[in-house]
Scaffold this motif. Structure first.
Motif, short mmCIF file in Angstrom:
data_model
loop_
_atom_site.label_atom_id
_atom_site.label_comp_id
_atom_site.label_asym_id
_atom_site.label_seq_id
_atom_site.Cartn_x
_atom_site.Cartn_y
_atom_site.Cartn_z
N GLU A 198 0.93 -1.21 0.09
CA GLU A 198 0.06 0.11 -0.03
C GLU A 198 0.79 1.34 0.04
OE1 GLU A 198 -1.24 -2.30 2.84
OE2 GLU A 198 -1.76 -3.31 0.96
N SER A 199 1.93 1.23 0.70
CA SER A 199 2.58 2.50 0.94
C SER A 199 3.56 2.55 -0.11
CB SER A 199 3.51 2.31 2.27
OG SER A 199 2.74 2.43 3.17
N PHE A 200 3.99 1.26 -0.90
CA PHE A 200 5.10 1.46 -1.99
C PHE A 200 4.44 0.59 -3.15
CE2 PHE A 200 7.13 1.51 1.88
CZ PHE A 200 8.25 2.46 1.72
N PRO A 201 3.28 1.13 -3.74
CA PRO A 201 2.64 0.53 -4.65
C PRO A 201 3.21 0.26 -6.06
CG PRO A 201 1.91 2.68 -4.52
CD PRO A 201 2.94 2.74 -3.40
N ASP A 202 4.31 0.91 -6.40
CA ASP A 202 4.91 0.58 -7.50
C ASP A 202 6.35 0.14 -7.44
OD1 ASP A 202 2.66 2.05 -8.97
OD2 ASP A 202 3.74 3.73 -9.32
N LEU A 203 6.92 -0.17 -6.28
CA LEU A 203 8.18 -0.73 -6.17
C LEU A 203 8.45 -1.82 -6.40
CD1 LEU A 203 10.83 0.49 -5.08
CD2 LEU A 203 10.34 -0.77 -2.79
N SER A 204 7.59 -2.89 -6.44
CA SER A 204 7.99 -4.36 -6.84
C SER A 204 8.06 -4.40 -8.20
CB SER A 204 6.90 -5.16 -6.44
OG SER A 204 6.78 -6.13 -6.85
N GLU A 205 7.29 -3.79 -8.91
CA GLU A 205 7.14 -3.65 -10.53
C GLU A 205 8.41 -3.13 -10.96
OE1 GLU A 205 4.66 -2.02 -14.03
OE2 GLU A 205 3.35 -2.22 -12.28
N PHE A 206 8.57 -1.81 -10.42
CA PHE A 206 9.84 -1.11 -10.80
C PHE A 206 11.06 -1.95 -10.83
CE2 PHE A 206 13.54 1.13 -9.70
CZ PHE A 206 14.10 1.86 -10.93
N ALA A 207 11.26 -2.70 -9.54
CA ALA A 207 12.34 -3.30 -9.24
C ALA A 207 12.58 -4.74 -10.32
CB ALA A 207 12.64 -3.89 -7.88
N LYS A 208 11.50 -5.18 -10.35
CA LYS A 208 11.47 -6.39 -11.39
C LYS A 208 11.86 -5.75 -12.74
CE LYS A 208 8.20 -9.01 -9.21
NZ LYS A 208 6.70 -9.18 -8.96
N SER A 209 11.38 -4.61 -12.99
CA SER A 209 11.85 -4.38 -14.55
C SER A 209 13.19 -4.03 -14.53
CB SER A 209 10.66 -3.37 -14.94
OG SER A 209 10.84 -2.16 -14.47
N TYR A 210 13.75 -3.16 -13.48
CA TYR A 210 15.08 -2.89 -13.45
C TYR A 210 15.99 -4.07 -13.59
CZ TYR A 210 19.32 -0.57 -11.89
OH TYR A 210 20.64 -0.22 -11.70
#
Ligand code: ATP
Ligand code: MG
Length: 386
Positions: free
Chosen positions: A368-380
């Motif tokens: 909830e607090s870091f909604p895009d981080l997981s997707e960003f980390a995977k694509s990076y």
């Protein structure tokens, strides 16, 4: 021991103090809400009023550009203010900022200044949808912006903006800039410093990601030499034009191999927080060195580093400390929705290692607090491990 007074008592003044202490600097902060000069890390500790603060210090600087003009003028009259009040005012008014960009002949988005309905109608003729409208004064973290995507929203957008202008309480008249939406490939920023001798040092370009209009992640890793040279040239032009002293940040849209300036910030910048762990000298120390007449410190990237903003959250699992390079920076603020509460710096000896650590970090933070981080980390990770 140099005594520095910072206009503004938020996290940037706090981090200047943390960087200045080892240099034997004494940093105090002027809280514009209470009109007190306070300790930047312990704001309950009050030293006195602005007049006294100005008298006691050797150098004055600012941590934000929306400082009242009479305060800036009072500081400038002491001969101690760096950067100049002119540079700070330009950073705080998008109309002045756009004319600086034009006078430096640097590429930026097509735009139009709006003061009334007639200007608004003209802007719609000159620009194509989608258009982004931004308040001339007091915008930050995407606040004071309207996005016009389709013709049926024209009337409502104008009404919202007209009300906004009518409600303004600023001493300078509020206005709006209409700007062509840029279909950018990515957003990058350049943070650099110019000292009192005119020496310049810039950090590597940083890639920035926003979530709901607020910076969420910045990454400094691989360097594209051509883009870096282009950005450094823009920095030199603008810093010299302003006879700028201190750290200056420039935000860009990258379209193909071209850079368009979005905006400038006449101060240390959120997209430069990675320098605390990723460069020999962090932006806070370099700002202090620049304004105190010292040589500038090393700005090259010593290891790939990312910064993750902690927004509206004060509860982070202690498990993140198990990641070897994690560096935590809390700002000691009361929790509020959308508020920048702190940041996490994360490094790796290679980009792949940084990416792996980012993926790991994202699994330890709540979605909830870091909604895009997981997707960003995977694509990076996918990008750097090719
Ligand atoms: P901050 O304080 O975070 O820098 P801000 O409120 O000063 O933000 P901008 O940086 O101008 O405002 O805009 C916020 C974000 O909105 C940008 O980082 C970008 O993602 C988007 N944006 C702004 N202007 C444009 C544009 N012309 N085209 C496309 N996107 C835009
Ligand atoms: Mg911005």
């Amino acid at each position: 021991m140099k005594k520095v007074l910072v206009l503004g008592a938020g996290q940037l003044a706090r981090m200047m103090d943390l960087a200045g202490a080892p240099l034997g600097m004494d940093i105090k902060a002027f809280d514009v809400r209470t009109n007190n000069v306070v300790h930047p890390v312990d704001p309950e500790h009050i030293y006195g009023d602005l007049k006294n603060g100005i008298k006691q210090c050797d150098v004055i600087t600012a941590e934000f550009e929306h400082v009242a003009h009479n305060t800036l003028e009072e500081c400038e009259a002491s001969g101690k203010l760096f950067p100049s009040s002119n540079a700070i005012k330009i950073g705080g008014d998008r109309r002045l900022e756009k004319s600086l960009l034009e006078s430096c002949n640097v590429a930026n988005a097509k735009h139009y200044i709006i003061e009334n309905k007639n200007d608004f109608d003209q802007a719609l003729k000159q620009l194509e949808l989608p258009i982004i409208f931004k308040s001339a004064l007091e915008g930050y973290d995407g606040k004071g912006q309207w996005r016009l995507k389709s013709a049926d929203q024209v009337e409502k957008t104008w009404l919202d903006m007209a009300n906004f202008i009518a409600d303004a309480t600023s001493s300078v008249p509020q206005g709006i800039i209409a700007e062509q939406m840029v279909p950018f490939d990515r957003e990058v920023s350049l943070v650099g410093a110019r000292n009192t001798l005119g020496e310049i040092a810039v950090y590597p370009l940083t890639e920035n990601h926003h979530t709901n209009g607020i910076l969420s992640v910045s990454v400094a890793s691989s360097i594209n030499e051509k883009l870096q040279a282009n950005a450094a040239e823009v920095f030199k032009k603008m810093a010299e034009k302003l006879n700028y002293v201190g750290v200056l940040a420039i935000e860009f849209f990258q379209v193909g191999e071209q850079l368009l300036v979005n905006e400038i910030a006449p101060r240390v910048h959120n997209s430069g927080h990675w320098t605390q762990q990723g460069a020999d000298t962090c932006q806070f120390e370099n700002h202090l060195r620049a304004i105190c007449g010292l040589p500038l410190g090393g700005t090259h990237l010593i290891r790939p580093t990312a910064m993750v903003n902690i927004i509206g959250e004060d509860d982070i699992s202690n498990e993140i400390y198990t990641i070897p390079s994690v560096s935590m920076h809390w700002y000691d603020k009361e929790k509020r929705v959308g508020r920048k509460m702190g940041h996490i710096n994360l490094s790796g000896s290679t980009e792949v290692e940084l990416a792996q650590r980012l993926v790991h970090l994202s699994t330890l933070l709540n979605k909830e607090s870091f909604p895009d981080l997981s997707e960003f980390a995977k694509s990076y990770f996918a990008k750097v491990s090719q």
